[in-house]
Design a protein around this motif. Sequence first.
Motif, short mmCIF file in Angstrom:
data_model
loop_
_atom_site.label_atom_id
_atom_site.label_comp_id
_atom_site.label_asym_id
_atom_site.label_seq_id
_atom_site.Cartn_x
_atom_site.Cartn_y
_atom_site.Cartn_z
N CYS A 35 0.84 -1.47 0.02
CA CYS A 35 -0.08 0.02 -0.07
C CYS A 35 0.90 1.16 -0.05
CB CYS A 35 -0.96 -0.18 1.27
SG CYS A 35 0.03 0.24 2.87
N TYR A 89 -7.86 -6.62 2.41
CA TYR A 89 -9.30 -6.66 2.47
C TYR A 89 -9.74 -6.55 1.01
CZ TYR A 89 -14.00 -4.86 3.08
OH TYR A 89 -15.57 -4.57 3.03
N HIS A 136 -13.19 -5.64 -1.02
CA HIS A 136 -14.47 -5.38 -0.86
C HIS A 136 -15.50 -6.19 -1.56
CE1 HIS A 136 -18.27 -2.92 -1.18
NE2 HIS A 136 -17.54 -1.74 -0.29
N GLN A 172 -7.88 -3.34 -0.48
CA GLN A 172 -7.42 -2.46 0.39
C GLN A 172 -6.50 -2.95 1.57
OE1 GLN A 172 -10.55 -0.24 2.29
NE2 GLN A 172 -11.83 -0.44 0.42
N ARG A 230 -5.66 -3.70 4.76
CA ARG A 230 -6.61 -3.98 6.21
C ARG A 230 -5.88 -3.08 7.34
NH1 ARG A 230 -10.38 -7.51 7.38
NH2 ARG A 230 -9.95 -8.74 5.67
N CYS A 269 -4.15 -0.33 7.18
CA CYS A 269 -4.62 1.22 6.84
C CYS A 269 -6.30 1.50 7.11
CB CYS A 269 -4.30 1.55 5.39
SG CYS A 269 -2.57 1.67 5.29
N LYS A 270 -6.87 0.45 6.72
CA LYS A 270 -8.37 0.62 6.72
C LYS A 270 -8.81 0.60 8.38
CE LYS A 270 -12.50 -1.91 5.30
NZ LYS A 270 -13.21 -1.88 6.61
N ASN A 271 -8.19 -0.07 9.12
CA ASN A 271 -8.36 -0.05 10.57
C ASN A 271 -7.91 1.26 11.03
OD1 ASN A 271 -9.39 -2.58 10.44
ND2 ASN A 271 -7.48 -3.69 11.05
N ARG A 294 -8.01 4.01 9.53
CA ARG A 294 -8.80 5.05 9.13
C ARG A 294 -10.16 4.92 10.02
NH1 ARG A 294 -7.42 3.66 4.23
NH2 ARG A 294 -9.36 2.25 3.90
#
Length: 198
Positions: A151, A163, A165, A172, A174, A176-178, A180
């Motif tokens: 990423c 991750y 979608h 994505q 995961r 960075c998603k967590n 955010r």
Amino acid sequence: MPTAMERFEQRIDKSAGPDGCWPWTGGTFRAGYGRFYDKGKHHVAHRWLLGELRGQHLNWPEERGCHKCDNPPCCNPAHLYIGDAKANQADAMERSGYDWTRTHCPAGHEYSPENTLIGSKGKRCRQCMRDQNAGYRRAKGIKPRGFKAHCLRGHAMVEGNLYVHPKTGNRQCRECKNLRMSRWAKKKRAEARENRQA
């Protein structure tokens, strides 16, 4: 010193009469909704008005300030009501005049749940959007994007940290998603504390 409601009313044009739209004449947000500053914070004008008339701020995002007139800057209380996101979208769809019974896009792709993007202006075909994007990239001479190994923050996009979608198939990071999501939750908690203190 004028009250907040007096300052608010100075920025409304009521020349259309009690049944017409009362457009906001002050600053606006990008979508055209009025911007009103009160108690050190910018508010969406019609949403602030609904909260003041009710005596309690709207509980965002469960409660929305909705327009019956589809005119974003309108601040006439007769044209406003409090609803949820689903009711707001259904109302906009009903007034759009779009034929919601269509089963296929103009190119012949089926409007399946996986291939359909729904907005207030109608259904959009995801496959057509992908084809259009690919055609644009070809015309500009941009090479097709392959899967990234890392990423933007340098985290490895491996199975435990990946991750996908379920609807779009977008990949994505995961971690960075967590991050955010935790920032978003922290912001919402701070806003809730401010609302309780107000």
